[in-house]
Design an enzyme around this catalytic site. Structure first.
Site, PDB file in Angstrom:
ATOM      1  N   ASP A 139       0.955  -1.084  -0.159  1.00 32.96           N
ATOM      2  CA  ASP A 139       0.326   0.042  -0.091  1.00 32.96           C
ATOM      3  C   ASP A 139       1.100   0.782  -0.238  1.00 32.96           C
ATOM      4  OD1 ASP A 139      -1.857  -1.876   0.523  1.00 32.96           O
ATOM      5  OD2 ASP A 139      -2.431  -0.640   2.014  1.00 32.96           O
ATOM      6  N   ASP A 182      -4.265  -0.534  -2.191  1.00 37.16           N
ATOM      7  CA  ASP A 182      -5.847  -0.617  -1.466  1.00 37.16           C
ATOM      8  C   ASP A 182      -6.844   0.231  -2.309  1.00 37.16           C
ATOM      9  OD1 ASP A 182      -7.431  -0.813   1.492  1.00 37.16           O
ATOM     10  OD2 ASP A 182      -6.857   0.715   1.730  1.00 37.16           O
ATOM     11  N   HIS A 242     -10.623   1.109  -2.821  1.00 41.01           N
ATOM     12  CA  HIS A 242     -12.090   0.653  -1.940  1.00 41.01           C
ATOM     13  C   HIS A 242     -12.849   0.871  -2.886  1.00 41.01           C
ATOM     14  CE1 HIS A 242     -10.428  -0.746   1.560  1.00 41.01           C
ATOM     15  NE2 HIS A 242      -9.922   0.658   1.551  1.00 41.01           N
ATOM     16  N   HIS A 251     -17.556   2.290   0.548  1.00 37.06           N
ATOM     17  CA  HIS A 251     -17.436   1.102   1.044  1.00 37.06           C
ATOM     18  C   HIS A 251     -17.250   1.574   2.644  1.00 37.06           C
ATOM     19  CE1 HIS A 251     -13.855  -1.382   3.113  1.00 37.06           C
ATOM     20  NE2 HIS A 251     -13.846  -1.851   1.327  1.00 37.06           N
ATOM     21  N   HIS A 263     -10.539   7.355   1.364  1.00 36.45           N
ATOM     22  CA  HIS A 263      -9.005   6.654   1.276  1.00 36.45           C
ATOM     23  C   HIS A 263      -9.226   5.661   0.034  1.00 36.45           C
ATOM     24  CE1 HIS A 263      -9.353   3.864   4.246  1.00 36.45           C
ATOM     25  NE2 HIS A 263      -8.635   3.107   3.569  1.00 36.45           N
ATOM     26  N   LYS A 269      -7.100  -4.946  -3.264  1.00 35.57           N
ATOM     27  CA  LYS A 269      -7.670  -5.524  -2.165  1.00 35.57           C
ATOM     28  C   LYS A 269      -8.546  -4.327  -1.630  1.00 35.57           C
ATOM     29  CE  LYS A 269      -4.337  -4.860   1.280  1.00 35.57           C
ATOM     30  NZ  LYS A 269      -4.700  -3.157   1.849  1.00 35.57           N
ATOM     31  N   CYS A 300      -2.120  -2.450   7.705  1.00 37.45           N
ATOM     32  CA  CYS A 300      -1.633  -3.915   6.206  1.00 37.45           C
ATOM     33  C   CYS A 300      -1.072  -4.402   6.350  1.00 37.45           C
ATOM     34  CB  CYS A 300      -2.111  -2.664   4.952  1.00 37.45           C
ATOM     35  SG  CYS A 300      -3.789  -2.273   4.948  1.00 37.45           S
TER      36      CYS A 300
END
Ligand code: VGL
Ligand code: ZN
Length: 208
Positions: A16, A54, A56, A60, A89, A114, A159
């Site tokens: 990330d 990351d 989203h 989310h 984010h 993810k 993470c």
């Protein structure tokens, strides 16, 4: 060759390193940008590099903004357990979700996204936050003959932590390189994270 020279069964897992976690980002990790040159130098020494991203959707469930009356960093009980609520984010396709512009991306063999399902967060590169839904990374690494992971990136206590614990759970050797990680450190979470990784058999080093 020194014992820490990475071989063909070793892989650098870069977690990330995205604009929203870096200076000026929506969920900036203190001093995050400092990891970029360190990771770039490390990447040159590995035959295998994988990046996570990351990623989203705007609706989310980990975003405080999607829970009226809730604030970022509150905790909320969701179907799969306690979830920390975050500022919006790494929304798919936005500049905040892009990798840090100075991160050396060329060597990456896989970019694993993810957290792309609205109803569930995914800190770990291996499992979503229900701790049961796999991302497919373990199978990928096994098929590629990878035995040992070197973990770097953001954030050490979220993470990176969950990815390292799951790496051990999936039977990989795991080494955390502290110089190439930075943490959020909410309520002492950084020290707790390092302790939890040690207890799970993750080797903690400053650098290679
Ligand atoms: C992360 C919080 C929310 C991380 C991702 O990369 O550590 N933390 N989403
Ligand atoms: Zn996230």
């Amino acid at each position: 060759m020194s014992p820490s020279t990475p071989d063909s069964h070793d892989l650098l897992l870069v977690i990330d390193v995205q604009n929203d976690f870096c200076a000026g980002g929506a969920l900036a990790v203190p001093d995050a940008d400092a990891v970029v040159p360190v990771i770039n130098r490390l990447a040159e020494r590995f035959s295998h590099v994988v990046l996570t991203q990351d990623w989203h959707p705007a609706d989310h469930q980990s975003f405080a903004a999607n829970h009226p009356g809730r604030q970022p960093f509150d905790s909320l009980s969701l179907a799969y357990g306690e979830q920390t609520l975050w500022p919006v984010h790494c929304v798919q396709g936005t500049a905040g979700a892009a990798f840090h512009p100075q991160l050396a991306l060329t060597k990456a063999e896989l970019v694993l996204r993810k957290g792309y399902r609205s109803a569930i967060d995914s800190y770990s590169a291996f499992y979503e936050n229900d701790r049961r839904t796999p991302t497919g990374l373990a199978g990928y690494l096994r098929e590629r003959g990878i035995r040992r992971l070197f973990l770097v990136g953001l954030a050490t206590d979220y993470c990176v932590l969950y990815s390292a614990l799951d790496a051990r759970r999936e039977g990989f050797e795991a080494v955390l390189l502290l110089d190439a990680c930075r943490g959020l450190d909410l309520d002492g979470s950084l020290a707790k994270a390092v302790q939890a990784m040690r207890e799970a058999g993750v080797e903690i080093r400053d650098n290679l």
